[in-house]
Write an enzyme that holds these catalytic residues in place. Structure first.
Site, mmCIF file in Angstrom:
data_model
loop_
_atom_site.group_PDB
_atom_site.id
_atom_site.type_symbol
_atom_site.label_atom_id
_atom_site.label_comp_id
_atom_site.label_asym_id
_atom_site.label_seq_id
_atom_site.Cartn_x
_atom_site.Cartn_y
_atom_site.Cartn_z
ATOM 1 N N THR A 134 0.829 -1.208 0.000
ATOM 2 C CA THR A 134 0.000 0.000 0.000
ATOM 3 C C THR A 134 0.861 1.255 0.000
ATOM 4 O O THR A 134 0.472 2.280 -0.541
ATOM 5 C CB THR A 134 -0.924 -0.022 1.240
ATOM 6 O OG1 THR A 134 -1.829 -1.111 1.072
ATOM 7 C CG2 THR A 134 -1.718 1.255 1.398
ATOM 8 N N THR A 138 1.642 -4.263 4.326
ATOM 9 C CA THR A 138 1.449 -4.583 5.745
ATOM 10 C C THR A 138 0.939 -6.010 5.968
ATOM 11 O O THR A 138 1.166 -6.590 7.027
ATOM 12 C CB THR A 138 0.445 -3.611 6.404
ATOM 13 O OG1 THR A 138 -0.803 -3.686 5.706
ATOM 14 C CG2 THR A 138 0.960 -2.188 6.416
ATOM 15 N N ASP A 139 0.234 -6.567 4.952
ATOM 16 C CA ASP A 139 -0.490 -7.825 5.192
ATOM 17 C C ASP A 139 0.408 -8.994 5.594
ATOM 18 O O ASP A 139 0.038 -9.792 6.455
ATOM 19 C CB ASP A 139 -1.313 -8.207 3.953
ATOM 20 C CG ASP A 139 -2.530 -7.306 3.770
ATOM 21 O OD1 ASP A 139 -2.891 -6.598 4.727
ATOM 22 O OD2 ASP A 139 -3.115 -7.310 2.670
ATOM 23 N N SER A 158 1.318 -7.362 -0.879
ATOM 24 C CA SER A 158 1.986 -8.417 -0.100
ATOM 25 C C SER A 158 1.073 -9.581 0.249
ATOM 26 O O SER A 158 1.545 -10.607 0.722
ATOM 27 C CB SER A 158 2.647 -7.844 1.155
ATOM 28 O OG SER A 158 1.726 -7.664 2.195
HETATM 29 N N1 ASP Z 1 -2.708 -5.451 0.810
HETATM 30 C C1 ASP Z 1 -1.671 -4.486 1.115
HETATM 31 C C2 ASP Z 1 -0.342 -5.219 1.127
HETATM 32 O O1 ASP Z 1 -0.099 -5.943 2.053
HETATM 33 C C3 ASP Z 1 -1.964 -3.851 2.432
HETATM 34 C C4 ASP Z 1 -0.966 -2.847 2.911
HETATM 35 O O2 ASP Z 1 0.155 -2.746 2.444
HETATM 36 O O3 ASP Z 1 -1.321 -2.104 3.859
HETATM 37 O O4 ASP Z 1 0.436 -5.095 0.217
#
Ligand code: ASP
Length: 337
Positions: free
Chosen positions: A18, A101-102, A68
């Site tokens: 993200t 973050t995931d 991710s």
């Molecule tokens: N779906 C995103 C990822 O993990 C979520 C994020 O980065 O906050 O790439």
């Protein structure tokens, strides 16, 4: 930037997430597409970064560009190899990684487990991320990147850590604990390693040290020829049954046979009697079974007569990585680090 080998260098590796995401509207913080903006462009948008670097070189490299949730073993292999190559260079002070973050906690644990102790006991690897896309009217990525570089520059910093929303977390403990808030990570019972406040660190605990008790596979093995053993996670819950485990044991064309199972057990490692019977059958067939807990805090305490191994405090996703690496290390052609 002009290269000056007398100065220490900070390397920033981009993998997507993200933090590199964009939405059609600056007001949209959830309807975005992750992994759109290159890492060099992200760095160019961080106010205060040149002042913080105080003349040190900043080098960026795009290792991957993914959401991710789609993190793969191939990207992990490439990432471990690039991080290790940069850490080995005498003029590199630290490596920063931008990540979604995931699955950040999984990549952090993976790197802490596979990077050579001589490297991560001497230099830090700092993962950072964002909960809002780069296109947001109030993005959190630039501040997180600035904080991550502040941690990377800190004297004495070492080990794999994650920096988000002003907190520093150790790879072993960090977990994503919120679906939406900017402060989306915590370190469970352990608490954060410290805080970053206006580029100053307030440390609460010691920097992480390499997991020397884990069997490690050489990076080049993981990067170029590893066959990742198949380890799945099953969850215990009310109305649990043997069905999922029995299905996982069935041979499927083109699917590697199951080598391990991590149970996200209830409470202190408890398992429904029917699921337990299926796990016993799996173990009798040579499948390694590890009990972790689905509780966000605490650890499965080892019981003297426990039938299944416990996860040594690791969450189910990290216990899965530990088991995969242990099985990989057992393989006859695995070159040890
Ligand atoms: N779906 C995103 C990822 O993990 C979520 C994020 O980065 O906050 O790439």
């Amino acid at each position: 930037m002009v290269s000056n080998l007398n100065l220490k260098k900070i390397v920033v590796l981009g993998t997507g997430g993200t933090i590199a995401g964009t939405a059609a509207s600056a007001a949209d913080n959830i309807g975005y597409t992750a992994a759109q903006v290159g890492v060099a462009q992200l760095l160019a948008a961080v106010p205060g970064l040149p002042a913080l670097l105080a003349g040190r070189d900043l080098v960026s490299e795009q290792v991957a560009q993914v959401d991710s949730k789609d993190m793969s073993f191939a990207i992990w292999g490439a990432l471990a190899q690039r991080v290790s190559a940069h850490l080995a260079a005498p003029d590199v002070q630290a490596v920063v990684i931008t990540h979604g973050t995931d699955t950040l906690e999984e990549t952090a644990y993976f790197l802490q487990a596979v990077l050579p102790a001589a490297q991560i006991n001497a230099k830090p690897v700092v993962l950072t991320a964002a909960m809002r896309p780069a296109s947001s009217s109030a993005p959190d990525g630039p501040q997180n990147l600035l904080d991550a570089v502040a941690v990377a520059l800190a004297p004495g910093a070492q080990g794999v850590v994650a920096v988000c929303a002003g907190s520093i977390h150790a790879a072993l403990d960090v977990q994503k604990s919120h679906t939406y808030r900017i402060d989306a990570f915590n370190s469970g019972d352990a608490g954060p390693l410290g805080y970053v406040e206006e580029a100053e660190l307030r440390l609460l605990r010691n920097w992480p040290v390499a997991l020397t008790n884990k069997a490690r596979v050489a990076i080049e093995n993981i990067a170029f020829k590893a066959h990742w053993p198949r380890v799945e996670i099953v969850m215990n819950h009310a109305g649990g049954s043997s069905a999922v485990v029995d299905a996982l044991l069935l041979p499927l064309p083109g699917v590697t046979p199951l080598r391990g199972l991590v149970v996200a057990a209830t409470g202190n490692g408890t398992i429904h009697v029917d699921l337990e019977a299926a796990l016993r059958r799996a173990q009798a067939q040579g499948v390694h079974v590890v009990r972790a807990s689905r509780c966000a805090n605490g650890r499965v305490l080892p019981a003297a007569n426990a039938e299944f191994a416990h996860s040594a405090g690791l969450s189910p996703v990290k216990a899965r990585i530990a088991l995969m690496l242990a099985l990989m290390a057992e393989s006859p052609d695995a070159k040890k680090a």
